[in-house]
Scaffold this active site. Structure first.
Site, PDB file in Angstrom:
ATOM      1  N   ALA A  26       4.350  53.139  92.435  1.00 52.22           N
ATOM      2  CA  ALA A  26       2.994  53.208  93.003  1.00 52.22           C
ATOM      3  C   ALA A  26       2.667  51.916  93.735  1.00 52.22           C
ATOM      4  CB  ALA A  26       1.965  53.478  91.906  1.00 52.22           C
ATOM      5  N   HIS A  58       5.079  49.039  89.932  1.00 51.85           N
ATOM      6  CA  HIS A  58       5.595  48.246  91.050  1.00 51.85           C
ATOM      7  C   HIS A  58       6.461  49.080  91.988  1.00 51.85           C
ATOM      8  CE1 HIS A  58       4.355  44.903  88.541  1.00 51.85           C
ATOM      9  NE2 HIS A  58       4.644  44.063  89.515  1.00 51.85           N
ATOM     10  N   ILE A  59       7.314  49.927  91.428  1.00 50.15           N
ATOM     11  CA  ILE A  59       8.250  50.657  92.288  1.00 50.15           C
ATOM     12  C   ILE A  59       7.863  52.115  92.517  1.00 50.15           C
ATOM     13  CG2 ILE A  59      10.094  49.123  91.546  1.00 50.15           C
ATOM     14  CD1 ILE A  59      11.324  51.509  90.012  1.00 50.15           C
ATOM     15  N   HIS A 117      -0.778  30.932  90.642  1.00 49.17           N
ATOM     16  CA  HIS A 117       0.081  31.850  91.384  1.00 49.17           C
ATOM     17  C   HIS A 117      -0.706  32.605  92.455  1.00 49.17           C
ATOM     18  CE1 HIS A 117       3.549  34.790  91.583  1.00 49.17           C
ATOM     19  NE2 HIS A 117       2.571  35.546  92.070  1.00 49.17           N
ATOM     20  N   GLU A 118      -1.789  33.239  92.039  1.00 48.79           N
ATOM     21  CA  GLU A 118      -2.579  34.026  92.997  1.00 48.79           C
ATOM     22  C   GLU A 118      -3.214  33.134  94.058  1.00 48.79           C
ATOM     23  OE1 GLU A 118      -1.953  36.979  92.947  1.00 48.79           O
ATOM     24  OE2 GLU A 118      -1.224  37.187  90.904  1.00 48.79           O
ATOM     25  N   GLY A 125       4.499  48.440  96.306  1.00 48.96           N
ATOM     26  CA  GLY A 125       5.338  48.144  97.456  1.00 48.96           C
ATOM     27  C   GLY A 125       6.709  47.642  97.112  1.00 48.96           C
ATOM     28  N   TYR A 126       7.132  47.754  95.861  1.00 57.15           N
ATOM     29  CA  TYR A 126       8.380  47.119  95.441  1.00 57.15           C
ATOM     30  C   TYR A 126       9.539  48.075  95.228  1.00 57.15           C
ATOM     31  CZ  TYR A 126       6.410  42.497  95.212  1.00 57.15           C
ATOM     32  OH  TYR A 126       5.866  41.285  95.565  1.00 57.15           O
TER      33      TYR A 126
END
Length: 792
Positions: free
Chosen positions: A707, A704-705, A572-573, A709-710
């Site tokens: 701290a 994720h939401i 994935h990465e 960008g999501y």
């Protein structure tokens, strides 16, 4: 999770790199207050719920970075100001301010951050003032000097921020916190520059507009509105002075809150330690986990700890948490660890509850200032989707997943009952992972731990690089020693094209280091491909990336033996890294992962995961580390069949996170009658078969939401899954056993998805590769949910 930067203004938004696909981690926010350079990957676990071009040479390239190289247009006064900064003896020795080919990760420490960042900001302020005085609506006199300013701050701040993620110390953390407001102030100053804003508008209205390349037009114009202009509006340039000042205060405060949230999660994770002295308490744990827990005990001063005799220390880091939830027979211990994990950063001095409320309040205030109804509309302004389209996709997938998820739970209860489990009629959150693993072992006769010997890190990387050669015609070779590294475990690689010319480099930091490295897995940009930033005598600067994972480290003489999930994470990465490294776009502000709409950035990463299930690929990496024996064919077939195991449950879990994210950023009223936990519980009614515990505080660690960008963007994982599954289906259509067809399709993927970067709209890029617009059918088919979808 990748990176996406929206041209120059957007480049000044860099969150910390991405969290693991399976576990949440911290990441900064994709707004003016941060540098956007990497993407957290989704939480996906059964265990818890970024004018003509001059002539271009094809051979000459460069890597060097010169933080204090003055732009050609710099006045003598500006140069003198810079010289006065550099001449200070202390600053002249600061590694952050030195010329380097690769960042001096081995020599930067906390003492360099305050003086180095402040000197750099002083220099960049001078350069910005000079640009504003001399700016013209032309590429050489606007975009190129702007890119130089952005790039210097991006690279240096990126170096410091990266070290905070992989080599954290209280001193480094404090130094970054001290200079962060000054950095944010400069970013807002740059993003709200009216001379630059007006120059971009003039380029868009120029009679020469049609002669610009598509990439240059997209840099200025995004979709139907100027990306630079629209981005400037989103960071407050159109506001009057009083409102802009208010906006800037909000941005500063959001930055502080984001970092505090992230630090609280990290500190709360590190705070929990459970020492076990009686081996019976951890019955069921595989040898690899026992070895890891004993290693943790040694690191805490129990120097005689062994895997066989202990003592053992359990932590809340992913490599420790997941084995407990999967394998420990002691239900009380599973409950204790689960509750500790789910309540991280929700009490005492590390409580993130008030921080979440304040973040949501300020985001809503920011949206209202900008003329939007809610923060989700602000977030979607630079994405492919709209709030309505995102919600529509989530509901479509939810309805396709619900019945399958309900059946998953019934199957689990029946299995547990047949096994004589006392808890079979009351299975709950700390039971599902354990019994899912037992059912999977029974149904497919696959024990993830028993597969570890077949997935040694060196062999997995060899297979991954071989696949990249087959698909994309590149060679990857070790280049250890060429670049300084931050830890002796870090590897460095050179990427070459089919002619043997270097085209990129990347670092790989594979192992968990709980005392200094945050959890998760991520890809991050070190430097981007850029014509403007090429050194004298070179045509282009080559891209450099980080790949960071947190897998189980080697234990004793054993190499790092990976679970199949860890193998998927590495693939994935690497997909993210490939899009950064294989870009052929020389306009630095739209090269690689920059300027790509947020909800399309996961396409190459999720695409690469599919190859873990391709027989020839898997068999090339699945070799027993001691005997060299290949993974038995019947085991491969079981792995393939197990791919859709509990697919409804896994899908629903992701949809829960995406739905609560959207709800908090659309309908939730901070300070109103409903708390954030009420929203979570309400959303869970339609997205969790087992209702969450009343005391569930997962939101307090949902980095994720809060701290990352999501914010109002978690849906993008599913949005991108549709794209990535359909992209892989092109190889299925061509014939996965037809090597010639695979190579041809791979080359087409490289020349479109990986090469074009943010220089072309992602839908256009996809159509150029696939020959049509994307369809959700391949995703539902891959997940075994197609029939459910048709009947829903």
């Amino acid at each position: 999770m990748a990176t996406t930067s929206r041209a120059s203004l957007n480049l000044l938004r860099r969150p910390k790199p991405f969290a693991n696909k399976y576990f949440s981690s911290s990441s900064s926010h994709f707004r003016p207050s941060t540098f956007r350079k990497s993407y957290p990957c989704p939480i996906w676990s059964s265990s818890f719920s970024f004018c003509l071009p001059p002539p271009r040479s094809t051979t000459s390239t460069s890597l060097s970075f010169r933080p204090f190289s003055s732009p050609p247009s710099m006045s003598s006064a500006a140069a003198a100001a810079v010289d006065s900064v550099v001449s200070d003896e202390t600053l002249s020795m600061n590694p952050l301010l030195q010329d380097f080919d690769f960042p001096p990760f081995d020599s930067v420490d906390a003492s360099h951050v305050r003086p180095g960042i402040r000197a750099l900001l002083q220099q960049l302020e001078v350069e910005l003032e000079q640009l504003e005085k001399s700016v013209e609506p032309s590429w050489p006199n606007l975009v190129e000097p702007l890119e130089k300013i952005v790039d210097q701050l991006t690279v240096v701040w990126g170096m410091v921020n990266h070290l905070k993620a992989v080599k954290d110390t209280p001193e480094l953390r404090a130094a970054i916190e001290d200079v962060q407001p000054e950095k944010v102030k400069f970013q807002l100053r740059l993003g709200q520059s009216k001379p630059i804003y007006n120059a971009f508008k003039a380029i868009r209205g120029s009679p020469d507009w049609s002669s610009l390349s598509e990439a240059r037009q997209r840099l200025v114009e995004g979709n139907t509105i100027s990306a630079q202009i629209k981005e400037a509006v989103l960071i407050g340039i159109a506001l009057d002075d009083e409102k802009r000042e208010q906006f800037n205060k909000i941005e500063q405060e959001l930055e502080k809150l984001s970092h505090k949230f992230s630090e609280n999660v990290l500190d709360a994770t590190k705070k929990f330690e459970k020492m076990i002295t009686d081996k019976e308490e951890i019955e069921g744990l595989p040898p690899s986990a026992l070895g890891l827990f004993a290693q943790a005990a040694v690191s805490k001063g129990h120097e005689n700890a062994t895997a066989e005799n202990g003592p053992w220390i359990i932590t809340l880091d992913a490599p420790s948490y997941l084995p407990v939830m999967q394998h420990v027979k002691n239900r009380a211990l599973r409950e204790e660890v689960y509750r500790a994990y789910l309540s991280r950063a929700s009490s005492g001095e590390l409580d993130n509850t008030a921080i979440i409320d304040q973040i949501l309040k300020l985001r809503l205030e920011k949206a209202k200032l900008l003329g939007y109804n809610n923060y989700a509309e602000v977030s979607m302004a630079m994405k492919m989707a709209t709030v309505e389209k995102a919600a529509e996709l989530l509901e479509k997938l939810r309805s396709a997943s619900w019945d399958a998820a309900v059946q998953d739970m019934e199957d689990l209860k029946s299995f547990a009952k047949n096994q004589g489990a006392a808890e079979s009629d009351s299975l709950t959150h700390w039971d599902t992972t354990f019994w899912s693993e037992r059912l999977r072992e029974s149904k497919y006769d696959i024990n993830e731990e028993e597969l570890r010997p077949y997935f040694s890190l060196p062999k997995v990387m060899d297979g991954l690089f071989s696949l990249a050669k087959t698909l994309f015609g590149i060679d990857i070779e070790p280049a250890d020693g060429v670049a300084p590294v931050w830890n002796s475990d870090v590897r460095f690689y050179r990427v070459k094209d089919s002619s043997g010319n270097p085209i990129a480099y990347f670092y790989f930091d594979p192992y968990s280091r709980p005392s200094e490295k945050r959890g998760g897995a991520w890809m991050d940009e070190v430097v981007s491909r850029s014509r403007v930033m090429a050194q004298k005598g070179s045509s282009v600067r080559l891209p450099v990336a980080h790949m960071v994972c947190n897998q189980t480290p080697p234990v004793g003489d054993k190499p790092s033996l990976m679970t199949f999930r860890e193998v998927e994470t590495v693939f994935h990465e690497f997909g993210h890294a490939l899009q950064h490294m294989l870009t052929k776009e020389d306009e630095g502000l739209v090269a690689g992962i920059r300027n790509i709409e947020w909800d399309a950035v996961e396409l190459p990463s999720q695409f690469m995961e599919n190859w873990c299930y391709h027989r020839d690929t898997l068999m090339s990496i699945a070799k027993h580390y001691q005997t060299g024996e290949t993974l038995p064919e019947e085991v491969y077939k079981k792995l393939l069949a197990a791919r859709t195991f509990r697919a409804g449950s896994f899908s629903l879990r992701q949809l829960k996170f995406a739905s609560v994210d959207l709800e908090l950023h659309t309908k939730y009223v901070p300070g109103g009658p409903e708390s954030i936990y009420d929203v979570d519980q309400r959303v869970s009614v339609k997205t969790q078969v087992i209702p969450p515990l009343p005391e569930d505080r997962f939101l307090c660690s949902f980095s994720h939401i809060f701290a990352g960008g999501y914010a109002a963007g978690y849906y993008s994982y599913k949005w991108a899954e549709v794209l990535s599954a359909d992209a892989f289906s092109a190889f299925e259509d061509a014939g996965l056993d037809d090597i010639k067809a695979v190579k041809e399709t791979g080359q087409r993927f490289r020349n479109t998805i990986l090469a074009l970067g943010g220089g072309k709209a992602p839908l256009k890029v996809f159509v150029e590769f696939r020959g049509r617009e994307p369809s959700p059918e391949p995703l539902l088919r891959h997940n075994g949910l197609l029939a459910a979808s048709h009947s829903a």
